[in-house]
Scaffold this motif. Structure first.
Motif, PDB file in Angstrom:
ATOM      1  N   PRO A 198       0.821  -1.208   0.000  1.00  0.00           N
ATOM      2  CA  PRO A 198       0.000   0.000   0.000  1.00  0.00           C
ATOM      3  C   PRO A 198       0.856   1.259   0.000  1.00  0.00           C
ATOM      4  O   PRO A 198       1.924   1.291   0.607  1.00  0.00           O
ATOM      5  N   PRO A 199       0.400   2.327  -0.676  1.00  0.00           N
ATOM      6  CA  PRO A 199       1.137   3.583  -0.640  1.00  0.00           C
ATOM      7  C   PRO A 199       1.040   4.214   0.743  1.00  0.00           C
ATOM      8  O   PRO A 199      -0.002   4.180   1.382  1.00  0.00           O
ATOM      9  N   LEU A 200       2.144   4.758   1.217  1.00  0.00           N
ATOM     10  CA  LEU A 200       2.178   5.392   2.531  1.00  0.00           C
ATOM     11  C   LEU A 200       1.905   6.884   2.456  1.00  0.00           C
ATOM     12  O   LEU A 200       1.414   7.473   3.403  1.00  0.00           O
ATOM     13  N   ASN A 201       2.270   7.506   1.307  1.00  0.00           N
ATOM     14  CA  ASN A 201       2.098   8.944   1.153  1.00  0.00           C
ATOM     15  C   ASN A 201       2.034   9.277  -0.336  1.00  0.00           C
ATOM     16  O   ASN A 201       1.984   8.376  -1.170  1.00  0.00           O
ATOM     17  N   ASP A 202       2.023  10.572  -0.663  1.00  0.00           N
ATOM     18  CA  ASP A 202       1.935  10.981  -2.069  1.00  0.00           C
ATOM     19  C   ASP A 202       3.123  10.485  -2.876  1.00  0.00           C
ATOM     20  O   ASP A 202       2.977  10.082  -4.023  1.00  0.00           O
ATOM     21  N   ARG A 203       4.319  10.516  -2.274  1.00  0.00           N
ATOM     22  CA  ARG A 203       5.506  10.052  -2.988  1.00  0.00           C
ATOM     23  C   ARG A 203       5.376   8.574  -3.320  1.00  0.00           C
ATOM     24  O   ARG A 203       5.701   8.149  -4.432  1.00  0.00           O
ATOM     25  N   ASP A 204       4.861   7.778  -2.379  1.00  0.00           N
ATOM     26  CA  ASP A 204       4.673   6.353  -2.632  1.00  0.00           C
ATOM     27  C   ASP A 204       3.601   6.109  -3.690  1.00  0.00           C
ATOM     28  O   ASP A 204       3.716   5.196  -4.497  1.00  0.00           O
ATOM     29  N   ALA A 205       2.554   6.935  -3.697  1.00  0.00           N
ATOM     30  CA  ALA A 205       1.512   6.804  -4.706  1.00  0.00           C
ATOM     31  C   ALA A 205       2.080   7.085  -6.100  1.00  0.00           C
ATOM     32  O   ALA A 205       1.786   6.367  -7.057  1.00  0.00           O
ATOM     33  N   LYS A 206       2.933   8.100  -6.201  1.00  0.00           N
ATOM     34  CA  LYS A 206       3.573   8.414  -7.486  1.00  0.00           C
ATOM     35  C   LYS A 206       4.549   7.310  -7.881  1.00  0.00           C
ATOM     36  O   LYS A 206       4.652   6.951  -9.053  1.00  0.00           O
ATOM     37  N   LEU A 207       5.245   6.766  -6.898  1.00  0.00           N
ATOM     38  CA  LEU A 207       6.172   5.656  -7.148  1.00  0.00           C
ATOM     39  C   LEU A 207       5.415   4.448  -7.679  1.00  0.00           C
ATOM     40  O   LEU A 207       5.839   3.820  -8.645  1.00  0.00           O
ATOM     41  N   ARG A 208       4.266   4.142  -7.078  1.00  0.00           N
ATOM     42  CA  ARG A 208       3.448   3.007  -7.520  1.00  0.00           C
ATOM     43  C   ARG A 208       2.940   3.240  -8.938  1.00  0.00           C
ATOM     44  O   ARG A 208       2.978   2.336  -9.770  1.00  0.00           O
TER      45      ARG A 208
ATOM     46  N   GLY B 252      14.595   5.446   0.975  1.00  0.00           N
ATOM     47  CA  GLY B 252      14.488   5.670   2.402  1.00  0.00           C
ATOM     48  C   GLY B 252      13.062   5.770   2.895  1.00  0.00           C
ATOM     49  O   GLY B 252      12.797   6.443   3.875  1.00  0.00           O
ATOM     50  N   GLY B 253      12.159   5.079   2.200  1.00  0.00           N
ATOM     51  CA  GLY B 253      10.755   5.144   2.586  1.00  0.00           C
ATOM     52  C   GLY B 253      10.331   4.094   3.576  1.00  0.00           C
ATOM     53  O   GLY B 253       9.159   4.015   3.909  1.00  0.00           O
ATOM     54  N   GLY B 254      11.246   3.239   4.000  1.00  0.00           N
ATOM     55  CA  GLY B 254      10.880   2.199   4.962  1.00  0.00           C
ATOM     56  C   GLY B 254      10.040   1.131   4.318  1.00  0.00           C
ATOM     57  O   GLY B 254      10.200   0.805   3.166  1.00  0.00           O
ATOM     58  N   GLY B 255       9.094   0.581   5.039  1.00  0.00           N
ATOM     59  CA  GLY B 255       8.242  -0.486   4.517  1.00  0.00           C
ATOM     60  C   GLY B 255       8.930  -1.806   4.587  1.00  0.00           C
ATOM     61  O   GLY B 255       9.943  -1.983   5.228  1.00  0.00           O
ATOM     62  N   SER B 256       8.339  -2.802   3.916  1.00  0.00           N
ATOM     63  CA  SER B 256       8.900  -4.162   3.966  1.00  0.00           C
ATOM     64  C   SER B 256       9.963  -4.382   2.937  1.00  0.00           C
ATOM     65  O   SER B 256      10.046  -3.796   1.939  1.00  0.00           O
TER      66      SER B 256
END
Length: 96
Positions: free
Chosen positions: A11-21, A92-96
């Motif tokens: 799952p996306p954690l923030n806007d940056r993760d949503a753009k990354l996805r 550096g976004g963490g996660g699994s």
């Protein structure tokens, strides 16, 4: 046809993760389109059953459409989630 499954989507954690996805999904679509093109190139074009440029245009558009739809049916087992996990860790976004 591959049946959709409920896979371990990241799952996306923030806007940056949503753009990354979104970017990872686009890259996966390009990869799948190239895969379909490579598979289509293995089919002999003998000329008797060739549809000409109209067939080439249709199959190209069909491959693009299928390349967009196919990763969604992989149910989290495609390249998108692997790319998101790897790139999130690199950024550096963490996660699994």
């Amino acid at each position: 046809m591959i049946q959709p499954t409920s896979g371990p989507a990241v799952p996306p954690l923030n806007d940056r993760d949503a753009k990354l996805r979104e970017t990872a999904q686009q890259l996966e679509g390009v990869f799948v389109a190239q895969l379909y093109q490579a598979m289509r190139d293995t089919i002999p074009d003998d000329g008797l059953m060739s549809g000409g440029s109209g067939e080439e245009m249709f199959t190209g558009l069909m491959d693009q459409q299928m390349a967009t739809a196919t990763p969604a049916q992989w149910g989290g087992h495609g390249l998108t989630d692997a790319l998101v996990r790897q790139l999130r860790a690199q950024l550096g976004g963490g996660g699994s």
